[in-house]
Design a protein around this motif. Structure first.
Motif, PDB file in Angstrom:
ATOM      1  N   LYS A 164       0.857  -1.188   0.000  1.00  0.00           N
ATOM      2  CA  LYS A 164       0.000   0.000   0.000  1.00  0.00           C
ATOM      3  C   LYS A 164       0.889   1.231   0.000  1.00  0.00           C
ATOM      4  O   LYS A 164       1.887   1.279   0.710  1.00  0.00           O
ATOM      5  N   MET A 165       0.512   2.201  -0.807  1.00  0.00           N
ATOM      6  CA  MET A 165       1.254   3.453  -0.870  1.00  0.00           C
ATOM      7  C   MET A 165       0.268   4.612  -0.851  1.00  0.00           C
ATOM      8  O   MET A 165      -0.859   4.479  -1.322  1.00  0.00           O
ATOM      9  N   THR A 166       0.732   5.745  -0.364  1.00  0.00           N
ATOM     10  CA  THR A 166      -0.091   6.956  -0.358  1.00  0.00           C
ATOM     11  C   THR A 166       0.064   7.671  -1.694  1.00  0.00           C
ATOM     12  O   THR A 166       1.016   7.423  -2.446  1.00  0.00           O
TER      13      THR A 166
ATOM     14  N   GLU B 146       3.584   9.835  -5.958  1.00  0.00           N
ATOM     15  CA  GLU B 146       4.077  11.027  -6.650  1.00  0.00           C
ATOM     16  C   GLU B 146       5.579  11.195  -6.457  1.00  0.00           C
ATOM     17  O   GLU B 146       6.315  11.463  -7.418  1.00  0.00           O
ATOM     18  N   ASN B 147       6.056  11.044  -5.220  1.00  0.00           N
ATOM     19  CA  ASN B 147       7.477  11.203  -4.927  1.00  0.00           C
ATOM     20  C   ASN B 147       8.311  10.124  -5.615  1.00  0.00           C
ATOM     21  O   ASN B 147       9.391  10.409  -6.144  1.00  0.00           O
ATOM     22  N   LEU B 148       7.823   8.908  -5.609  1.00  0.00           N
ATOM     23  CA  LEU B 148       8.550   7.803  -6.233  1.00  0.00           C
ATOM     24  C   LEU B 148       8.618   7.976  -7.748  1.00  0.00           C
ATOM     25  O   LEU B 148       9.670   7.786  -8.356  1.00  0.00           O
TER      26      LEU B 148
ATOM     27  N   ASN C 142      11.951   9.158 -12.409  1.00  0.00           N
ATOM     28  CA  ASN C 142      12.117  10.025 -13.586  1.00  0.00           C
ATOM     29  C   ASN C 142      13.435  10.773 -13.524  1.00  0.00           C
ATOM     30  O   ASN C 142      14.101  10.945 -14.546  1.00  0.00           O
ATOM     31  N   SER C 143      13.831  11.211 -12.357  1.00  0.00           N
ATOM     32  CA  SER C 143      15.079  11.973 -12.236  1.00  0.00           C
ATOM     33  C   SER C 143      16.308  11.107 -12.486  1.00  0.00           C
ATOM     34  O   SER C 143      17.389  11.630 -12.744  1.00  0.00           O
ATOM     35  N   ASN C 144      16.144   9.794 -12.437  1.00  0.00           N
ATOM     36  CA  ASN C 144      17.267   8.868 -12.695  1.00  0.00           C
ATOM     37  C   ASN C 144      17.286   8.328 -14.126  1.00  0.00           C
ATOM     38  O   ASN C 144      18.098   7.475 -14.438  1.00  0.00           O
TER      39      ASN C 144
END
Length: 129
Positions: free
Chosen positions: A112-114, A119-121, A126-128
């Motif tokens: 489960k994720m919020t 969004e943060n993940l 994407n930044s990598n």
């Protein structure tokens, strides 16, 4: 008939986008096996992965590799597993799953994720790229 993935491509349904180019889209699975579980899809609506023409198929594999490398830089895991099943959505897609053990690829245990976690993940992967 449009699949849920076609609706995501058109922006009719939101997603946690990881990567996109003219032909392919990667986004986080909203019912993930592990954190970082990502789907890579062609923008062309084709049901079965082996019905893609050779150029589209190879392009999807190249795109998926790029995304998998970024996932591996972002999520702590032993490796990034890849699976093509295609029964749940009639639109060709590749599952990229950060794994530490074989059971992570069984599609029975989910995390489960919020919304903020997704969004943060997505932004971190994407930044990598």
């Amino acid at each position: 008939m449009s699949s849920i993935f076609s609706k995501i491509i058109k922006g009719e349904i939101p997603c946690y986008k990881v990567a996109e180019d003219d032909n392919f889209l990667a986004f986080l699975d909203v019912n993930p096996n592990t954190e970082g579980h990502t789907l890579c899809i062609p923008k062309v609506e084709v049901d079965k992965i082996f019905d893609l023409d050779e150029e589209q198929y190879l392009g999807l594999m190249q795109f998926s590799r790029k995304v998998a490398l970024a996932i591996g830089k972002t999520v702590s895991c032993n490796r990034v597993g890849m699976s093509v099943i295609g029964l749940e959505v009639p639109h060709a897609h590749v599952h990229l799953v950060p794994i530490n053990e074989m059971d992570d690829m069984r599609f029975v245990s989910k995390v489960k994720m919020t919304k903020e976690g997704f969004e943060n993940l997505a932004a971190a992967i994407n930044s990598n790229l």
